[in-house]
Design a protein around this motif. Structure first.
Motif, PDB file in Angstrom:
ATOM      1  N   ILE A 492      -0.058   7.128  18.260  1.00 28.68           N
ATOM      2  CA  ILE A 492       0.809   5.993  18.565  1.00 28.68           C
ATOM      3  C   ILE A 492       2.224   6.504  18.815  1.00 28.68           C
ATOM      4  O   ILE A 492       2.785   7.251  18.016  1.00 28.68           O
ATOM      5  N   THR A 493       2.811   6.103  19.946  1.00 27.40           N
ATOM      6  CA  THR A 493       4.149   6.586  20.321  1.00 27.40           C
ATOM      7  C   THR A 493       5.225   5.521  20.183  1.00 27.40           C
ATOM      8  O   THR A 493       6.406   5.853  20.102  1.00 27.40           O
ATOM      9  N   ALA A 500       1.771  -7.549  16.719  1.00 25.48           N
ATOM     10  CA  ALA A 500       0.709  -7.489  15.704  1.00 25.48           C
ATOM     11  C   ALA A 500       0.742  -6.163  14.963  1.00 25.48           C
ATOM     12  O   ALA A 500       0.631  -6.112  13.725  1.00 25.48           O
ATOM     13  N   ALA A 501       0.915  -5.068  15.701  1.00 28.80           N
ATOM     14  CA  ALA A 501       0.943  -3.744  15.066  1.00 28.80           C
ATOM     15  C   ALA A 501       2.159  -3.592  14.163  1.00 28.80           C
ATOM     16  O   ALA A 501       2.077  -2.991  13.085  1.00 28.80           O
ATOM     17  N   TRP A 502       3.276  -4.137  14.579  1.00 26.11           N
ATOM     18  CA  TRP A 502       4.519  -4.091  13.781  1.00 26.11           C
ATOM     19  C   TRP A 502       4.320  -4.835  12.453  1.00 26.11           C
ATOM     20  O   TRP A 502       4.641  -4.332  11.381  1.00 26.11           O
ATOM     21  N   ILE A 503       3.791  -6.048  12.555  1.00 31.37           N
ATOM     22  CA  ILE A 503       3.644  -6.896  11.371  1.00 31.37           C
ATOM     23  C   ILE A 503       2.628  -6.324  10.387  1.00 31.37           C
ATOM     24  O   ILE A 503       2.847  -6.326   9.159  1.00 31.37           O
ATOM     25  N   ASP A 504       1.534  -5.780  10.914  1.00 31.02           N
ATOM     26  CA  ASP A 504       0.458  -5.331  10.028  1.00 31.02           C
ATOM     27  C   ASP A 504       0.573  -3.856   9.638  1.00 31.02           C
ATOM     28  O   ASP A 504      -0.242  -3.364   8.845  1.00 31.02           O
ATOM     29  N   GLY A 505       1.545  -3.128  10.192  1.00 30.00           N
ATOM     30  CA  GLY A 505       1.869  -1.836   9.616  1.00 30.00           C
ATOM     31  C   GLY A 505       1.386  -0.582  10.302  1.00 30.00           C
ATOM     32  O   GLY A 505       1.361   0.485   9.677  1.00 30.00           O
ATOM     33  N   LEU A 506       0.992  -0.654  11.580  1.00 32.89           N
ATOM     34  CA  LEU A 506       0.744   0.588  12.302  1.00 32.89           C
ATOM     35  C   LEU A 506       2.075   1.287  12.552  1.00 32.89           C
ATOM     36  O   LEU A 506       3.096   0.645  12.783  1.00 32.89           O
ATOM     37  N   ASN A 507       2.063   2.610  12.514  1.00 32.24           N
ATOM     38  CA  ASN A 507       3.298   3.396  12.633  1.00 32.24           C
ATOM     39  C   ASN A 507       3.242   4.346  13.822  1.00 32.24           C
ATOM     40  O   ASN A 507       2.159   4.799  14.228  1.00 32.24           O
ATOM     41  N   THR A 539      -8.775   2.688  11.651  1.00 31.05           N
ATOM     42  CA  THR A 539      -8.789   3.860  10.776  1.00 31.05           C
ATOM     43  C   THR A 539      -7.849   4.878  11.397  1.00 31.05           C
ATOM     44  O   THR A 539      -8.054   5.310  12.542  1.00 31.05           O
ATOM     45  N   ILE A 540      -6.837   5.233  10.636  1.00 33.38           N
ATOM     46  CA  ILE A 540      -5.822   6.134  11.193  1.00 33.38           C
ATOM     47  C   ILE A 540      -5.589   7.321  10.263  1.00 33.38           C
ATOM     48  O   ILE A 540      -5.810   7.237   9.056  1.00 33.38           O
ATOM     49  N   ASN A 541      -5.154   8.403  10.881  1.00 29.09           N
ATOM     50  CA  ASN A 541      -4.748   9.596  10.143  1.00 29.09           C
ATOM     51  C   ASN A 541      -3.225   9.593  10.099  1.00 29.09           C
ATOM     52  O   ASN A 541      -2.568   9.720  11.134  1.00 29.09           O
ATOM     53  N   ARG A 542      -2.662   9.429   8.900  1.00 28.98           N
ATOM     54  CA  ARG A 542      -1.217   9.436   8.729  1.00 28.98           C
ATOM     55  C   ARG A 542      -0.850  10.592   7.806  1.00 28.98           C
ATOM     56  O   ARG A 542      -1.132  10.545   6.614  1.00 28.98           O
ATOM     57  N   ASP A 543      -0.304  11.624   8.391  1.00 26.35           N
ATOM     58  CA  ASP A 543       0.115  12.799   7.611  1.00 26.35           C
ATOM     59  C   ASP A 543      -1.044  13.388   6.813  1.00 26.35           C
ATOM     60  O   ASP A 543      -0.902  13.768   5.652  1.00 26.35           O
ATOM     61  N   GLY A 544      -2.217  13.447   7.472  1.00 24.07           N
ATOM     62  CA  GLY A 544      -3.370  14.078   6.840  1.00 24.07           C
ATOM     63  C   GLY A 544      -4.183  13.175   5.941  1.00 24.07           C
ATOM     64  O   GLY A 544      -5.209  13.608   5.395  1.00 24.07           O
ATOM     65  N   LEU A 545      -3.739  11.927   5.767  1.00 22.48           N
ATOM     66  CA  LEU A 545      -4.473  10.979   4.931  1.00 22.48           C
ATOM     67  C   LEU A 545      -5.115   9.909   5.807  1.00 22.48           C
ATOM     68  O   LEU A 545      -4.475   9.382   6.733  1.00 22.48           O
ATOM     69  N   LEU A 546      -6.357   9.558   5.524  1.00 22.94           N
ATOM     70  CA  LEU A 546      -7.040   8.495   6.252  1.00 22.94           C
ATOM     71  C   LEU A 546      -6.715   7.149   5.620  1.00 22.94           C
ATOM     72  O   LEU A 546      -6.849   6.973   4.401  1.00 22.94           O
ATOM     73  N   LEU A 547      -6.266   6.213   6.445  1.00 24.70           N
ATOM     74  CA  LEU A 547      -5.937   4.863   5.993  1.00 24.70           C
ATOM     75  C   LEU A 547      -6.697   3.858   6.829  1.00 24.70           C
ATOM     76  O   LEU A 547      -6.979   4.081   8.014  1.00 24.70           O
ATOM     77  N   THR A 548      -6.996   2.730   6.227  1.00 22.22           N
ATOM     78  CA  THR A 548      -7.629   1.621   6.942  1.00 22.22           C
ATOM     79  C   THR A 548      -6.646   0.468   7.006  1.00 22.22           C
ATOM     80  O   THR A 548      -6.178  -0.016   5.959  1.00 22.22           O
ATOM     81  N   ILE A 549      -6.329   0.024   8.213  1.00 17.51           N
ATOM     82  CA  ILE A 549      -5.320  -1.024   8.396  1.00 17.51           C
ATOM     83  C   ILE A 549      -5.894  -2.128   9.280  1.00 17.51           C
ATOM     84  O   ILE A 549      -6.169  -1.908  10.471  1.00 17.51           O
ATOM     85  N   PRO A 550      -6.102  -3.325   8.743  1.00 17.19           N
ATOM     86  CA  PRO A 550      -6.534  -4.453   9.578  1.00 17.19           C
ATOM     87  C   PRO A 550      -5.348  -5.022  10.355  1.00 17.19           C
ATOM     88  O   PRO A 550      -4.259  -5.190   9.803  1.00 17.19           O
ATOM     89  N   VAL A 551      -5.555  -5.287  11.625  1.00 18.36           N
ATOM     90  CA  VAL A 551      -4.499  -5.821  12.489  1.00 18.36           C
ATOM     91  C   VAL A 551      -5.013  -7.085  13.163  1.00 18.36           C
ATOM     92  O   VAL A 551      -6.055  -7.069  13.832  1.00 18.36           O
TER      93      VAL A 551
END
Length: 583
Positions: A492-493, A500-507, A539-551
């Motif tokens: 993500i750039t 939606a991504a802003w509110i639910d926390g994609l970075n 399902t995203i990789n953030r700094d080597g950690l897998l996170l699950t974020i519903p959007v």
């Protein structure tokens, strides 16, 4: 035109000799000679920025091996600031300073040297003596190998191609120098001699360029009633893919795509760029905000009026091409609609005012990051649209008798020619009010200092047009991210404000691994058959950690305006339209 030099008694004399013994390694060697000194200390300075490009670029970072000598003996040089060298010169009347400049940055505002040519952007080449900005100087150029030509707005000394004269440092720093074997051709527009220096090959048509540039120059000159130059130089750098320009007092540097001249869209873009930079010879180089000259070359020069200096110029670059009939009205209206879409689809339009965008150019405009679209606007873009509103307002209120042209001419005459200084914020506003015949307090409050939505239709209606949003009836879902794919990874750039991504926390920098539990290698078609309110599990990789974020998807707020003619256009609307678009 050539010039000879004269020496004022008791004044220091300054000269430079430029050589290129290692052009292949991108160096220019500078020898500076100062005579007639009568002081105990001398500070040598280099600008930290170049006028027209509002960013401190730290040009001294490219300086190497600075030495000084007098009477055959080395002098001690102490660097006392990032761009200042201090020398004790008690009982010394003449010194020689030598230094090298590494020049390998391709842009219209920085120097570049290789075996094919040297482009010398003067502020990052010439060190100057503190307190002597008004002193003249002579520049001797020793060309590399087979280089035969010099293109610049500086005058030759005794018709010598490689010896130039500058009356002061403000002129020198505003006069780039091209050295090499560029293709040079010229033409005359009015009483002004124009030179076009084409650096690098290109599929340009010399005769067509002469004809089209002459039209642009004539149209722009008519606005101000005069061209203050005796000669003017276009330096054009042709690259595989090129663009951008930088204005100067009597010249400009343009970037172009070498094979783009036969593509009508690309060629039109080039003419708009040329029209923009040439218009600057009046607007900003002479008619200017009061802080933009005399310049402080050591520090930022802040102004809230870049929306006039650059935004108005951006407006005129397009309307000038329309007035010259180089393209039809429909093309211009399409460009205008695209400008409106650019601003209205930028979240930063609800965050940063036009005045703030101008003032913060030094820290934001030239240093964009992943959040810039959320927090900033372009003073070029919105400034051009403000110029549009004001032009239509003046034409409408005066029934076609006056336009924004009259404001520009009045301000040029009043402040550049009569008062020989720049204008303040209030003085430009007063000039607008004088020609418009009305108070503009509310306009400034809403659109210059404030964040009020622009009522485009109010102003377009004056000319019998309206905005139509082609997406108005859509119920498309939107996620609000942009991505880049490299080595099979989706990153993500950017994340749009309030999306939606802003509110639910994609970075930004999140790597998208899977959606709804399914691994993905592309996001193309992701929203097909989706609706606002639908949920996607990222399902995203953030700094080597897998996170699950519903959007949860939201309705798209994107607009796509086009400009259409109103039905039953009135006589007054025809008057405005004819004056505005020169039909």
């Amino acid at each position: 035109m050539t010039t000879t030099t004269s020496k004022a008694a008791g004044e220091p004399q300054i000269s430079y000799t430029l050589t290129f013994p290692e052009a292949q390694a991108h160096y220019v060697d500078v020898e500076m000679r100062i005579t007639g000194l009568n002081q105990s200390t001398l500070d040598l300075k280099m600008p930290v920025w170049t006028p027209g490009s509002y960013l401190v670029r730290e040009f001294s970072k490219n300086i190497e091996s600075l030495t000084a000598e007098a009477n055959g003996k080395a002098l001690i040089t102490n660097k006392i600031r990032k761009n200042i060298w201090h020398i004790d010169i008690k009982n010394i009347a003449a010194i020689t300073v030598k230094y090298r400049v590494y020049a390998f940055e391709v842009s219209v505002r920085t120097s570049f040297v290789d075996i094919s040519h040297a482009f010398l952007s003067s502020p990052d080449i010439f060190i100057y003596p503190d307190g002597m900005l008004q002193q003249p100087s002579i520049i001797h150029i020793v060309p590399y190998q087979s280089w035969q030509k010099v293109s610049t707005s500086l005058e030759r000394v005794n018709k010598d191609t490689f010896t130039l004269h500058s009356p002061n440092y403000d002129i020198l720093f505003d006069s780039p120098i091209e050295v090499g074997n560029q293709d040079v051709f010229g033409f005359t527009a009015g009483d002004v001699k124009y030179e076009v220096a084409m650096v690098g090959s290109g599929n340009y048509n010399e005769e067509r360029l002469k004809k089209d540039l002459s039209k642009i120059i004539a149209e722009e000159t008519a606005i101000f009633g005069e061209n203050p130059n005796q000669h003017y130089t276009f330096i054009v750098h042709n690259y595989l893919k090129g663009g951008g320009g930088l204005e100067h007092l009597s010249s400009t540097v343009l970037g172009a795509s070498r094979d783009g001249y036969t593509n009508e869209t690309v060629y039109q873009d080039f003419l708009e760029l040329a029209a923009h930079e040439h218009f600057h010879l009046w607007n900003v180089k002479r008619l200017r905000p009061i802080v933009l000259g005399p310049f402080d070359y050591d520090n930022e020069n802040y102004t809230t009026n870049l929306w006039i200096a650059e935004g108005f110029t951006a407006y005129y670059q397009n309307i000038i091409l329309r007035r010259t009939h180089l393209y039809p009205p429909e093309n211009y209206l399409d460009i205008l609609a695209a400008d409106i879409n650019t601003l209205e689809n930028r979240p930063g339009a609800t965050v940063q005012s036009l005045a703030d965008a101008s003032y913060d150019a030094w820290i934001k405009a030239y240093r964009p990051n992943e959040n810039s679209s959320n927090s900033t606007i372009s003073y070029y873009n919105k400034g051009a649209l403000i110029a549009l509103l004001l032009d239509l307002e003046i034409i409408h209120d005066t029934n076609g008798a006056k336009s924004l042209d009259d404001v520009m001419r009045y301000m040029y005459d009043e402040y550049y020619k009569n008062k020989n200084r720049g204008y303040t914020d209030e003085e430009f506003k007063q000039g607008l009010e004088l020609i418009a015949g009305k108070n503009l307090d509310e306009f400034y409050k809403n659109y210059i200092y404030g964040l009020a939505p622009i009522d485009y239709n109010k102003y377009l209606r004056y000319a019998g047009y309206k905005l139509t949003d082609e997406l108005a009836g859509n119920n498309d879902p939107a996620l609000g991210i942009t991505t880049a794919t490299a080595n099979g990874k989706i990153a993500i750039t950017s994340v749009a404000r309030h999306s939606a991504a802003w509110i639910d926390g994609l970075n930004v920098n999140d790597e998208v691994k899977a959606i709804n539990g399914v691994p993905v290698t592309t996001l193309e078609g992701l929203l097909t058959d989706k609706n606002p309110g639908d949920q996607l599990i990222f399902t995203i990789n953030r700094d080597g950690l897998l996170l699950t974020i519903p959007v949860t998807l939201l309705k798209s707020t994107r607009v796509k305006y086009k400009i259409e003619e109103l039905p039953d256009v009135t006589q007054q609307q025809h008057v405005v339209r004819k004056k505005w678009l020169k039909l």
